[in-house]
Design a protein around this motif. Structure first.
Motif, short mmCIF file in Angstrom:
data_model
loop_
_atom_site.label_atom_id
_atom_site.label_comp_id
_atom_site.label_asym_id
_atom_site.label_seq_id
_atom_site.Cartn_x
_atom_site.Cartn_y
_atom_site.Cartn_z
N GLN A 229 -1.70 -44.50 57.27
CA GLN A 229 -2.06 -43.53 58.30
C GLN A 229 -3.32 -43.98 59.05
N ILE A 230 -4.28 -44.51 58.30
CA ILE A 230 -5.52 -44.99 58.94
C ILE A 230 -5.21 -46.14 59.89
N ILE A 231 -4.41 -47.08 59.43
CA ILE A 231 -4.03 -48.23 60.28
C ILE A 231 -3.29 -47.74 61.52
N ASP A 232 -2.41 -46.76 61.35
CA ASP A 232 -1.68 -46.18 62.49
C ASP A 232 -2.64 -45.67 63.55
N ARG A 233 -3.60 -44.87 63.13
CA ARG A 233 -4.53 -44.24 64.08
C ARG A 233 -5.48 -45.24 64.73
N VAL A 234 -5.99 -46.17 63.92
CA VAL A 234 -7.03 -47.08 64.42
C VAL A 234 -6.45 -48.22 65.25
N CYS A 235 -5.25 -48.68 64.89
CA CYS A 235 -4.70 -49.88 65.52
C CYS A 235 -3.62 -49.61 66.57
N PHE A 236 -2.96 -48.46 66.50
CA PHE A 236 -1.80 -48.28 67.37
C PHE A 236 -1.87 -47.08 68.31
N SER A 237 -2.75 -46.12 68.04
CA SER A 237 -2.85 -45.00 68.98
C SER A 237 -3.58 -45.49 70.24
N PRO A 238 -3.29 -44.90 71.41
CA PRO A 238 -3.90 -45.36 72.67
C PRO A 238 -5.42 -45.37 72.65
N THR A 239 -6.01 -44.47 71.86
CA THR A 239 -7.48 -44.39 71.79
C THR A 239 -8.03 -45.04 70.53
N GLY A 240 -7.18 -45.69 69.75
CA GLY A 240 -7.64 -46.33 68.51
C GLY A 240 -8.62 -47.45 68.80
N LEU A 241 -9.66 -47.55 67.98
CA LEU A 241 -10.73 -48.54 68.20
C LEU A 241 -10.20 -49.96 68.30
N LEU A 242 -9.24 -50.31 67.46
CA LEU A 242 -8.80 -51.70 67.38
C LEU A 242 -7.62 -52.03 68.28
N ARG A 243 -7.12 -51.06 69.01
CA ARG A 243 -5.99 -51.35 69.91
C ARG A 243 -6.39 -52.36 70.99
N HIS A 244 -7.65 -52.28 71.44
CA HIS A 244 -8.12 -53.17 72.51
C HIS A 244 -9.38 -53.94 72.09
N GLU A 245 -9.55 -54.11 70.79
CA GLU A 245 -10.77 -54.76 70.29
C GLU A 245 -10.76 -56.27 70.45
N TYR A 246 -9.60 -56.90 70.36
CA TYR A 246 -9.51 -58.35 70.27
C TYR A 246 -10.22 -59.05 71.43
N GLU A 247 -9.89 -58.70 72.66
CA GLU A 247 -10.49 -59.37 73.82
C GLU A 247 -12.00 -59.15 73.85
N LYS A 248 -12.44 -57.94 73.56
CA LYS A 248 -13.88 -57.65 73.56
C LYS A 248 -14.60 -58.47 72.50
N LEU A 249 -13.96 -58.60 71.36
CA LEU A 249 -14.56 -59.28 70.21
C LEU A 249 -14.96 -60.71 70.55
N TYR A 250 -14.04 -61.48 71.07
CA TYR A 250 -14.32 -62.90 71.34
C TYR A 250 -15.15 -63.08 72.62
N ALA A 251 -14.88 -62.25 73.63
CA ALA A 251 -15.63 -62.38 74.89
C ALA A 251 -17.11 -62.05 74.71
N SER A 252 -17.42 -61.16 73.77
CA SER A 252 -18.82 -60.78 73.56
C SER A 252 -19.60 -61.83 72.77
N LEU A 253 -18.88 -62.72 72.09
CA LEU A 253 -19.54 -63.71 71.23
C LEU A 253 -19.63 -65.10 71.85
N PHE A 254 -18.64 -65.46 72.66
CA PHE A 254 -18.54 -66.84 73.14
C PHE A 254 -18.46 -66.87 74.66
N ASP A 255 -19.25 -67.77 75.27
CA ASP A 255 -19.30 -67.86 76.73
C ASP A 255 -17.96 -68.26 77.33
N GLU A 256 -17.29 -69.22 76.71
CA GLU A 256 -15.98 -69.65 77.18
C GLU A 256 -14.97 -69.33 76.09
N SER A 257 -14.65 -68.05 75.99
CA SER A 257 -13.87 -67.58 74.84
C SER A 257 -12.39 -67.94 74.89
N GLU A 258 -11.90 -68.43 76.05
CA GLU A 258 -10.47 -68.73 76.17
C GLU A 258 -10.03 -69.78 75.15
#
Length: 485
Positions: A229-258
């Protein structure tokens, strides 16, 4: 100082306590990936001893960073009107010196903490921030016995290059350093219990397989919910923290994150890992030096790990994806794209064959981070070992089949543990086909390596293995998930 709300972090707390009791000025660095709890640890431990705190702004100009400094200084001094923005970092640190001198007088010799957070973001191009920091510490800070300077940053490679391994004015100036890693499983268990979240160890492992031990991710868990249930809410709901975390994660750490994302995408598909030359080829990177830099950045940030295969040397290292969330993203979140899914999406996938394939890989990833715990469970905690994978790819006219062994513990006492990790919802059953595969691995390993060491088969499973003819024949060491805690 407050420790009551801090879960785990026993080694880190010992370092912080030594810093606090030191009779000398202290300059310490804390680095680690985004969301791992660096800022929270400093604030929670030192509390009101922090006399000045400055947090760098992501992709801000020099003028914006200096305005931010002026606002932070005004807050620290208690001035309600905004201070004039300094014209340079040199002037900013001069202002900071005057503030600290008055603060030392007011506090009557008590320890004062100067906290500079997200340091790489403060160092904008041509800002001369580092040279100003060097001058501040060498001419002023290093003479103040009651000063603790703490610098933090999520860009681990930058922190290593410019602070930990600095060759200029900060060379050999650091007094302590902490590389803050995600929680281990026992730390995760403690963290969740302190938040009133009671899960079985099976469900804690399941949660860790999706989110890793990143404290900020685990904070999204709520009491009364299962891991699914936790994974459902955090990873798959439209407002879940991790639904859109991936791009932010790498872009915030590396200048050329591609390119960083290209490499982790490659590794997410290669359970056996890739060599440096394979990554160079598949990622279509033209310069080896650039790849070296990217691999170091990813490894120091904890997204990948390199392991030297049994019988090989450093240049033959295999790189594998070590970040559970990134693996989960490529397995489950990315394929959805922008598609919205119904509530209970993850709950409905519990018997999906694709889930079983992902779970096997993710469980191995978790186990490989807990080798010390596995050694303790095997009773060989004090035995010197080297750990690594082993793979054999037949060439020419070889009659031997290809073999992949995820983990070998090569022991100083003339023994080797050949480890197999299997995730299942009940006891794992060794059948005839799998028993044949295990015997094959041992045979090929012996023939190819020529080892004369004793080989112990070690099974690491969730709930143990079923007692049958094949398990009795192979007689493996039998470790359950409790060994990981």
């Amino acid at each position: 100082m407050s420790k009551k709300n801090i879960s785990g972090r026993k080694d880190e707390l010992l370092i912080l306590e030594r810093v606090l009791l030191s009779p000398e000025p202290e300059f310490m660095v804390i680095y680690g990936r985004r969301r791992v709890g660096k800022t929270w640890l400093v604030r929670e431990f030192f509390g009101e001893m922090i006399c000045f705190e400055l947090t760098g702004m992501h992709k801000a100009s020099l003028e914006e960073q200096l305005t931010n400094f002026a606002q932070s200084l005004a807050k620290a001094t208690g001035i309600t009107v905004e201070l004039k923005r300094p014209s340079s970092w040199s002037e900013a640190f001069s202002q900071l010196e005057r503030f600290l001198e008055s603060s030392f007088q007011r506090k009557n010799g008590k320890k004062q903490v100067l906290f500079l957070d997200e340091l790489p973001w403060l160092n904008t191009p041509r800002s001369k921030f580092l040279s100003a920091l060097e001058h501040f510490w060498n001419s002023f800070g290093s003479r103040q016995r009651n000063l603790i300077l703490i610098v933090c940053g999520s860009a681990a490679s930058w922190m290593l290059q410019h602070i930990v391994r600095a060759k200029g004015g900060l060379h050999n100036r650091l007094t302590r350093q902490i590389r803050l890693l995600p929680f281990t499983l026992p730390e995760t268990e403690e963290f969740l219990l302190k938040r009133g979240i009671k899960l079985t160890r099976y469900q804690i492992v399941e949660l860790s397989m999706a989110m890793g031990g990143v404290p900020f991710y685990l904070m999204q868990a709520e009491p009364g919910l299962s891991a699914a249930q936790i994974i459902d809410r955090v990873c798959f709901s439209p407002t879940g923290l991790l639904r859109h975390e991936y791009e932010k994660l790498y872009a915030s750490l590396f200048d050329e994150s591609e390119l960083h994302m290209t490499i982790v995408a490659l590794l997410s598909k290669k359970r056996s890992g890739l060599t440096r030359n394979e990554i160079l080829t598949f990622a279509k990177i033209t310069t080896g030096g650039r790849l070296t830099h990217i691999l170091e950045e990813l490894e120091e940030s904890g997204f990948i790990e390199s392991r030297i295969p049994f019988g090989k040397k450093g240049q033959d290292s295999l790189y594998w994806l070590a970040d559970e969330f990134t693996l989960f993203y490529f397995s489950w979140i990315k394929p959805l794209g922008k598609k919205k899914v119904d509530a209970g999406y993850w709950l409905s996938r519990q018997s999906d064959p694709a889930r079983n394939a992902w779970a096997g890989f993710a469980f191995e990833t978790v186990c490989l981070k807990h080798v010390r715990a596995l050694k303790a469970a095997l009773g060989i905690a004090m035995v010197e070992t080297s750990e690594g994978p082993w793979r054999y790819q037949p060439t020419g006219e070889s009659s031997l089949p290809g073999v992949l062994i995820d983990l070998l513990l090569d022991r100083r006492d003339a023994s080797i543990n050949l480890c197999e990790m299997k995730f299942s919802q009940s006891e794992f059953t060794i059948d005839d086909a799998y028993a044949k595969k295990l015997r094959q691995k041992i045979t090929v390993f012996r023939e190819v390596t020529g080892t004369r060491k004793n080989i112990f088969l070690t099974m690491v499973t969730t709930y143990g293995i079923t007692d049958n003819a094949w398990s009795q024949e192979l007689h493996p060491d039998n470790l359950t998930l409790d060994a990981l805690f």
